[in-house]
Design an enzyme around this catalytic site. Sequence first.
Site: not given
Ligand code: 7TS
Length: 401
Positions: A118, A195, A198, A221, A359
């Site tokens: 990401h 990370d 997910q 999430k 992203c």
């Molecule tokens: N890393 C991964 C693998 C992610 O899927 C996401 C967010 C992030 C980092 C960032 O997370 P945040 O909570 O700090 O924003 N992924 C997504 C997505 O797949 N669609 O919207 C956000």
Amino acid sequence: MNLREQFPILDQEVYGHPLVYFDNAATTQKPRCVIDTLSNYYLTLNSNIHRGAHHLAAQATEAYEATRQHVQRFINARHNHEIVFTRGTTESINLVAASFGQAFLNAGDEVIVSGMEHHSDIVPWQLACERKGARLRVIPFSDEGILDLDAYRNLFTEKTRIVAVNHVSNTLGTINPIKEIIAIAHSHNVPVLIDGAQAISHIKVDVQELDCDFYCFSGHKMYAPMGVGVMYGKEEWLDKMPPYQGGGEMIKTVTFEKTTYNELPFKFEAGTPSVGDVLGLESAMNFMESIGIDAIFQHEHELTQYATEQLLQIPNMRIFGTAPNKTSVISFLIGNAHPYDVGTLLDKLGIAVRTGHHCTQPIMDRYGIPGTVRASFAIYNTREEIDLFIKALNRIAPMLE
Ligand code: 7TS
């Protein structure tokens, strides 16, 4: 109360159709217990933590610190002070990249990331590299969406300082073999950041068993509110790393000449945290534990298998991410239809998916596509919803030719 009833938001119509929420990889919906915790916090407990002499502040502090202990158990960290609350995965990774980078990166050094990260596990490292004159090295992946571990082994040099890889790809759904990835890095004395954005709502995470050095995730999430996340770091690293942000709470003494820093984890928690959201995370962990992470995975796995079989019946269907070990993420394209058009037509039929590059622009470049349509499932989704989704796709497919 049955599971669906715990998610009032799901019980609504969109454009006259029952809402089918398949955008869970972006954010999950929140169960009533989490929403109640948030409102109870503001109705009965709101106060600033760690600093008030009064009853409410003491209670809020206790609840906040109890959540830290719960997170410690949830991911099996060795120490409570290895759990740092942040705003989310993005902030957690930025914290590590900035602080670790400041302490341990030098000109000519190398940071290994994977080709399926990401942006929030790419850009913070790029920023850290730019500051120090270091550079990124990238682990390639196969057409199925599987990381090339031989290529990974060959990326190590005496300049490698850290590896940053996701546990699960948000676009491909691949569950990466992080235990092996970590062991390989450790054989070169290189630490690893995972990370886990997910993974945390689908897979049991045991940071001691994995032996990762950092593990980052977002509450939103995993059924918790937005605004809270976690950065787990091994004490031995956190002790050596400088603060990320300066401000209240992270200090021991301040004079204009010299400031000394607070102990872990407070050294990394500058300013007033999102206390209500942290308590919401506590409720979300209780919710997940009441079902059981293995049962959650199993349910989502069955939905993913079923949806994949049904999708493949649709002419000109291409699925991106076909690794055998996947979570409940399906990225696809139908013929040459633009993903945005598919998403918009699905929306008109009440079905919420995500479209675009998610992203992860380097993944799109790898396949030479502009983006995908992504459906992602959570514990409350059903086979009936997948049937509605497939029916909708069959209805719109002829419009896309
Ligand atoms: N890393 C991964 C693998 C992610 O899927 C996401 C967010 C992030 C980092 C960032 O997370 P945040 O909570 O700090 O924003 N992924 C997504 C997505 O797949 N669609 O919207 C956000």
